[in-house]
Design a protein around this motif. Structure first.
Motif, short mmCIF file in Angstrom:
data_model
loop_
_atom_site.label_atom_id
_atom_site.label_comp_id
_atom_site.label_asym_id
_atom_site.label_seq_id
_atom_site.Cartn_x
_atom_site.Cartn_y
_atom_site.Cartn_z
N UNK A 81 1.08 -1.30 -0.10
CA UNK A 81 -0.08 0.35 -0.30
C UNK A 81 0.83 1.26 -0.07
N UNK A 82 0.92 1.98 -1.45
CA UNK A 82 1.84 2.89 -1.38
C UNK A 82 1.41 4.48 -0.51
N UNK A 83 0.24 4.52 -0.26
CA UNK A 83 -0.56 5.81 0.25
C UNK A 83 -0.14 5.61 1.73
N UNK A 84 0.43 6.45 2.20
CA UNK A 84 0.42 6.42 4.30
C UNK A 84 -0.70 6.64 4.82
N UNK A 85 -1.93 7.15 4.36
CA UNK A 85 -3.24 7.05 5.20
C UNK A 85 -3.99 6.08 5.01
N UNK A 86 -4.15 5.50 3.70
CA UNK A 86 -4.59 3.52 3.63
C UNK A 86 -4.06 3.19 3.96
N UNK A 87 -3.04 3.38 4.36
CA UNK A 87 -1.64 2.25 5.10
C UNK A 87 -2.19 2.20 7.05
N UNK A 88 -2.69 3.92 7.21
CA UNK A 88 -3.44 3.94 8.47
C UNK A 88 -4.86 3.82 8.27
N UNK A 89 -4.99 3.45 7.61
CA UNK A 89 -7.08 3.08 7.44
C UNK A 89 -6.78 1.90 7.45
N UNK A 90 -6.35 0.92 6.50
CA UNK A 90 -6.77 -0.13 6.37
C UNK A 90 -6.02 -0.93 7.81
N UNK A 91 -4.83 -0.97 7.98
CA UNK A 91 -4.37 -1.26 9.38
C UNK A 91 -5.31 -1.60 10.87
N UNK A 92 -6.19 -0.45 10.40
CA UNK A 92 -6.68 0.21 11.72
C UNK A 92 -8.10 -0.99 10.98
N UNK A 93 -8.82 -0.89 10.18
CA UNK A 93 -9.48 -2.22 9.30
C UNK A 93 -9.65 -3.52 9.93
N UNK A 94 -8.04 -3.72 9.13
CA UNK A 94 -7.86 -4.95 9.61
C UNK A 94 -7.59 -5.40 10.90
N UNK A 95 -7.22 -4.60 12.40
CA UNK A 95 -6.39 -4.77 13.87
C UNK A 95 -8.55 -5.25 13.86
N UNK A 96 -9.47 -3.57 13.76
CA UNK A 96 -10.97 -3.96 14.25
C UNK A 96 -11.80 -5.32 14.29
N UNK A 97 -11.58 -5.43 12.40
CA UNK A 97 -11.87 -7.04 11.78
C UNK A 97 -11.58 -8.47 12.57
N UNK A 98 -9.50 -8.28 12.70
CA UNK A 98 -9.15 -9.72 13.26
C UNK A 98 -9.21 -9.66 14.78
N UNK A 99 -8.78 -8.44 15.41
CA UNK A 99 -8.59 -8.16 16.87
C UNK A 99 -7.93 -9.18 17.63
N UNK A 100 -6.09 -9.20 16.45
CA UNK A 100 -5.16 -10.10 16.76
C UNK A 100 -4.49 -9.79 18.33
N UNK A 101 -4.33 -10.30 19.07
CA UNK A 101 -3.71 -10.32 20.73
C UNK A 101 -2.59 -9.35 20.98
N UNK A 102 -2.35 -9.65 19.91
CA UNK A 102 -0.89 -8.51 19.63
C UNK A 102 -0.69 -7.01 19.60
N UNK A 103 -1.87 -6.40 18.76
CA UNK A 103 -2.21 -5.44 18.92
C UNK A 103 -2.73 -4.93 20.03
N UNK A 104 -3.91 -5.81 20.88
CA UNK A 104 -4.17 -6.09 22.34
C UNK A 104 -3.27 -5.76 23.27
N UNK A 105 -2.36 -6.48 22.81
CA UNK A 105 -1.08 -6.09 24.19
C UNK A 105 -0.78 -5.16 24.24
N UNK A 106 -0.24 -4.77 23.18
CA UNK A 106 0.46 -2.98 22.41
C UNK A 106 -0.20 -2.37 23.80
N UNK A 107 -1.71 -2.03 23.33
CA UNK A 107 -2.27 -1.06 23.75
C UNK A 107 -3.03 -1.26 25.06
N UNK A 108 -3.04 -2.48 26.14
CA UNK A 108 -2.88 -2.71 27.31
C UNK A 108 -1.80 -2.22 28.22
#
Length: 186
Positions: A81-108
């Motif tokens: 994904x070349x566009x930085x804003x699209x990378x940010x958007x897609x990353x957020x969408x995939x985190x919301x969709x997949x709920x990976x444990x590593x992203x949650x642990x980082x936030x905690x």
């Protein structure tokens, strides 16, 4: 709610078609969102980078924010994904969709107790524009104050549109520019 806003089948299709041929560092830098998997083929982390090879090396060596899960990483995939804003958007969408444990642990670890939804971010941006104190907003949504500051500065969740928010974020910069013009004109 998430499924009402996002075409989950398209996200799953993108994930299914993600590339596995991780580029070598001496090649051109690859801008991408990436997925780290464990041996059970579960996505344990979603991230974004403008230098994919370097970022994946940091994860595998335990030098990234995923220090607690780096030993679990079995393999990774990515979507360029070349566009930085699209990378940010897609990353957020995939985190919301997949709920990976590593992203949650980082936030905690950052004293944030929950992930934000797209709807939450819209509400937060609106609250910021109306002058609600960031500390109060952070407590209300159970996230770190730093998260609210990043949203208010426009450094995270850029892909979530709220009418007037971009102008609100850029207002201090425009006032500074106007003041410097008036000063230089005098």
């Amino acid at each position: 709610m998430f499924e009402d806003l996002v075409n989950v089948q398209k996200l799953q299709g993108m994930l299914n078609n993600a590339r596995t041929d991780i580029p070598k560092q001496n090649n051109k830098m690859v801008c991408a969102i990436y997925f780290l998997y464990n041996k059970k083929n579960e996505v344990i982390y979603v991230g974004k980078s403008n230098n994919l090879a370097l970022r994946l090396c940091q994860h595998r060596c335990g030098k990234a924010t995923t220090k607690d899960i780096y030993k679990e990483i079995a393999y990774s995939t990515y979507i360029e994904v070349e566009s930085a804003s699209w990378r940010t958007c897609l990353e957020g969408l995939f985190i919301q969709y997949l709920q990976p444990k590593g992203n949650g642990e980082v936030k905690n670890k950052r004293k944030s107790s929950k992930s934000l939804s797209v709807h939450n971010v819209r509400e937060i941006k609106t609250s910021l524009m109306t002058g609600e104190p960031p500390k109060f907003i952070a407590e209300k949504y159970g996230v770190a104050l730093d998260t609210i500051h990043k949203i208010s500065s426009g450094t995270t969740w850029k892909g979530i549109y709220v009418e007037g928010f971009d102008e609100w974020v850029n207002l201090p910069q425009r006032i500074k520019q106007l003041n410097s013009r008036n000063y230089n004109a005098a």
